[in-house]
Design an enzyme around this catalytic site. Sequence first.
Site, PDB file in Angstrom:
ATOM      1  N   TYR A 153       0.852  -1.192   0.000  1.00 60.81           N
ATOM      2  CA  TYR A 153       0.000   0.000   0.000  1.00 60.81           C
ATOM      3  C   TYR A 153       0.883   1.235   0.000  1.00 60.81           C
ATOM      4  CZ  TYR A 153      -4.931  -1.012   0.260  1.00 60.81           C
ATOM      5  OH  TYR A 153      -6.209  -1.339  -0.074  1.00 60.81           O
ATOM      6  N   THR A 192      -4.314   6.707 -21.778  1.00 59.33           N
ATOM      7  CA  THR A 192      -4.051   5.370 -21.262  1.00 59.33           C
ATOM      8  C   THR A 192      -2.593   5.058 -21.590  1.00 59.33           C
ATOM      9  OG1 THR A 192      -4.792   4.424 -23.340  1.00 59.33           O
ATOM     10  CG2 THR A 192      -6.396   4.476 -21.545  1.00 59.33           C
ATOM     11  N   ASP A 238      -7.469  14.187 -24.572  1.00 61.97           N
ATOM     12  CA  ASP A 238      -7.386  12.770 -24.197  1.00 61.97           C
ATOM     13  C   ASP A 238      -6.709  12.061 -25.362  1.00 61.97           C
ATOM     14  OD1 ASP A 238      -7.777  10.071 -23.832  1.00 61.97           O
ATOM     15  OD2 ASP A 238      -9.851  10.257 -23.145  1.00 61.97           O
ATOM     16  N   GLU A 246      -0.635   4.641  -0.449  1.00 61.43           N
ATOM     17  CA  GLU A 246      -1.546   5.792  -0.630  1.00 61.43           C
ATOM     18  C   GLU A 246      -0.802   7.089  -0.366  1.00 61.43           C
ATOM     19  OE1 GLU A 246      -5.110   5.262   1.676  1.00 61.43           O
ATOM     20  OE2 GLU A 246      -5.705   3.529   0.495  1.00 61.43           O
ATOM     21  N   ARG A 264      -1.717  -1.906 -18.718  1.00 61.29           N
ATOM     22  CA  ARG A 264      -3.054  -1.321 -18.716  1.00 61.29           C
ATOM     23  C   ARG A 264      -3.128  -0.262 -17.613  1.00 61.29           C
ATOM     24  NH1 ARG A 264      -7.414  -2.672 -21.346  1.00 61.29           N
ATOM     25  NH2 ARG A 264      -6.039  -4.032 -22.499  1.00 61.29           N
ATOM     26  N   LYS A 287      -2.222   1.327 -25.047  1.00 61.08           N
ATOM     27  CA  LYS A 287      -2.619   1.215 -26.458  1.00 61.08           C
ATOM     28  C   LYS A 287      -1.366   1.391 -27.325  1.00 61.08           C
ATOM     29  CE  LYS A 287      -7.398   2.644 -25.624  1.00 61.08           C
ATOM     30  NZ  LYS A 287      -7.623   3.470 -24.421  1.00 61.08           N
TER      31      LYS A 287
END
Length: 437
Positions: A57, A234, A208, A59, A243, A237
């Site tokens: 973790y 993203t 985007d 955060e 991903r 691609k």
Amino acid sequence: MSNSPEMDTLRAADPELAELIALESERQESTIELIASENHASPAVMAAAGSVLTNKYAEGYPGRRYYGGCVHHDAIEQLARDRAKQLFGCTFANVQPHSGAQANMAVFMATMQPGDTFASLILKDGGHLSHGMKLNFSGTFFNPVHYALHYDKAHPEHERIDYDSVRAVCQKHKPKALLCGYSAYPRVIDFAKFREIADEVGALLIADIAHIAGLVAAGEHPSPFPHAHVVTTTTHKSLRGPRGGLIMTNDEDLNKAINRALFPGVQGGPLMHIIAAKGVAFGEALRPDFKLYQQQVVRNAQALAAALTGHGYRITSGGTDNHLMLVDLTGRDASLTGKDAEAWLERAGIITNKNGVPDDPRPPMTTSGLRLGSPATTTRGFKEGEMTRIAAWIDRVLSAGLKGEGELGEAADQVRAEVRELCARFPLPCAEARCHA
Ligand code: DSN
């Protein structure tokens, strides 16, 4: 079947799951991937994504975490950020978004209040779910207004962005934000023109670039910087990473607001293994061979578009400047649908997705078009000759499908065998590295 210690471990622990992964691996190896938003990540990217970093973790952000033990995670996230900034030529990068849609959600939250108006291309013309589709957060909590493409066969810009429409929609609705960047648009986006219009109405320009990020990184599509106030993308691609998502800006105040909106606004713990894999992918994209790859991506898309045109298919807007094209199947035969074409081609080992064409009278689950892209086939080493061969296979299968099941079955079996043979000559990067089943 497995060649790697990791897969041997998984097979021993969970043969059922291991077998399913092995089947998927074989599917990817032996089929031609033409889905424009997919690619084959490198063994190095997959090694980072499958690493011990998944156990932690973290955060918060580097230097300001809510958990102890983050010393190496700080260094990993900072490295990924620095590489992203270098790659795209910007000042701030947030590498934590789990996806492109979540990147967009954080940017909306950082830049607008619920109910605020933003302008974008309508989904059916090549926009994206997170750009205002009514069931998506963007259309539920905000007020989308849409600009259009040119719809005029006599117009030289037929089926391309109509910048007069962008201006008219912005003048009329005075949106808080103007969005550009699309999921099914084969032409160059004029980011400078978008900024000019955004400035006229005092809107923020959000680009985007999820689809074209690899081309932008390699200088094969104009950069949204310095025109866009915020850039989202993203990473999986054309950029060929794991991903995930990424947000960039040159504005310090916007950066602070975006960081807060992403965490704790939209997400909790970051996926540190994926952030590391993004760092690996950005490092790969900074190498000279990535530019050669992207140049070949465009050449391959253009070769496929030209060959399909030769077989009687209509490519919307008359061709492509980037990695994808929209094939209007009705140009070949009025009864052809995207749904049938996708299913028939899959039987032959050619993987595509049905997609509406501009002004498509058919619904999204049927469509009159196919969206085809070249990033994945280019990764496995295909060049113009292979793309021309693929166009001939596509036509053979679709022509047979139009005649009926008997003809289709025979053609699909024959093409499937030829596709297998071609794929075997162009192994995927991971098969060569023996890193998965
Ligand atoms: N689903 C993606 C695509 O295929 O283009 C966009 O997010």
